[in-house]
Design an enzyme around this catalytic site. Sequence first.
Site, mmCIF file in Angstrom:
data_model
loop_
_atom_site.group_PDB
_atom_site.id
_atom_site.type_symbol
_atom_site.label_atom_id
_atom_site.label_comp_id
_atom_site.label_asym_id
_atom_site.label_seq_id
_atom_site.Cartn_x
_atom_site.Cartn_y
_atom_site.Cartn_z
ATOM 1 C CB SER A 166 -0.873 -0.012 1.259
ATOM 2 O OG SER A 166 -1.476 1.244 1.498
ATOM 3 C CE1 TYR A 184 -4.423 -1.841 5.263
ATOM 4 C CE2 TYR A 184 -3.111 0.102 4.761
ATOM 5 C CZ TYR A 184 -3.902 -0.942 4.340
ATOM 6 O OH TYR A 184 -4.172 -1.103 3.005
#
Length: 277
Positions: free
Chosen positions: A155, A168
């Site tokens: 990401s 995350y």
Amino acid sequence: MGRLDNKVAFITGAARGQGRAHAIRMAEEGADIIGVDICEPIGTVPYELGTMEELEETAATVEKLDRRMVIAKADVRDLSSLQAAVEHGVAELGRLDIVSSNAGIWSAGLFTDMDEQTYRDMIDVQMHGAYYTCKATVPKLIEQGSGGSIVLTSSVAGLKGFPNQVHYNMAKHAVVGLMRTLANELAPHFIRVNSVHPSSTFTKMIDNAAIHSAFAPGVENPKLEDFGDTFTAMNLLPIPWMEAVDISNAVLWLASDEARYVTGVTLPVDAGFMAKL
């Protein structure tokens, strides 16, 4: 002639979203698919995860493209279930050439407030899941002796930090460490390893009530139109988010022989998010 003719790809998180898009896009280019998904909820994830019915829909779409797809319910947190899926898929389809470690979840919380289970679930799915996916597939690629391509989905949160999602960020940064290590270790086998780094992509991960509320605070029952401008402002290109196929096209390129000498790369697919001042 397709760009992936006579190749087989193993994809995690294949029931919907980016995983489904990867399966369809690779099938369009000639690949057969082994696809897995958890097909059940995770308590700390604030939206519904993929189901067996959705995984079957992915397979039906692939088969309409005149390609084969072997599916299995498998949790990326469980190495044995991944190994079983790989063994069964290779027995059915004959080989393995491409690995797409795509399965992922999202949740949010301040570091000081985050509970242990939310943290553990994220690390187990995003970090351990990528590791176990590689553990289940790399031996088969080495045994075949014909090279291969591994594409790990990270990401933009694996390249910079964001508030309210420490778990995350940590997991997505760890994916980059895994990629760089394997790129070095597997190069003698001509197995290429790269990571893709999407920014906002229109899947259930951003189209859910938790995200709507986070990006439109104070708005009662917010809808997409209530926070699209906020997403657009984060990108250089004037769009709020990309479609799943935009990420699939990058994964496809990294998996194909067009990228035969590309390894160890962190590839942003982000509408200019990382370049924005």
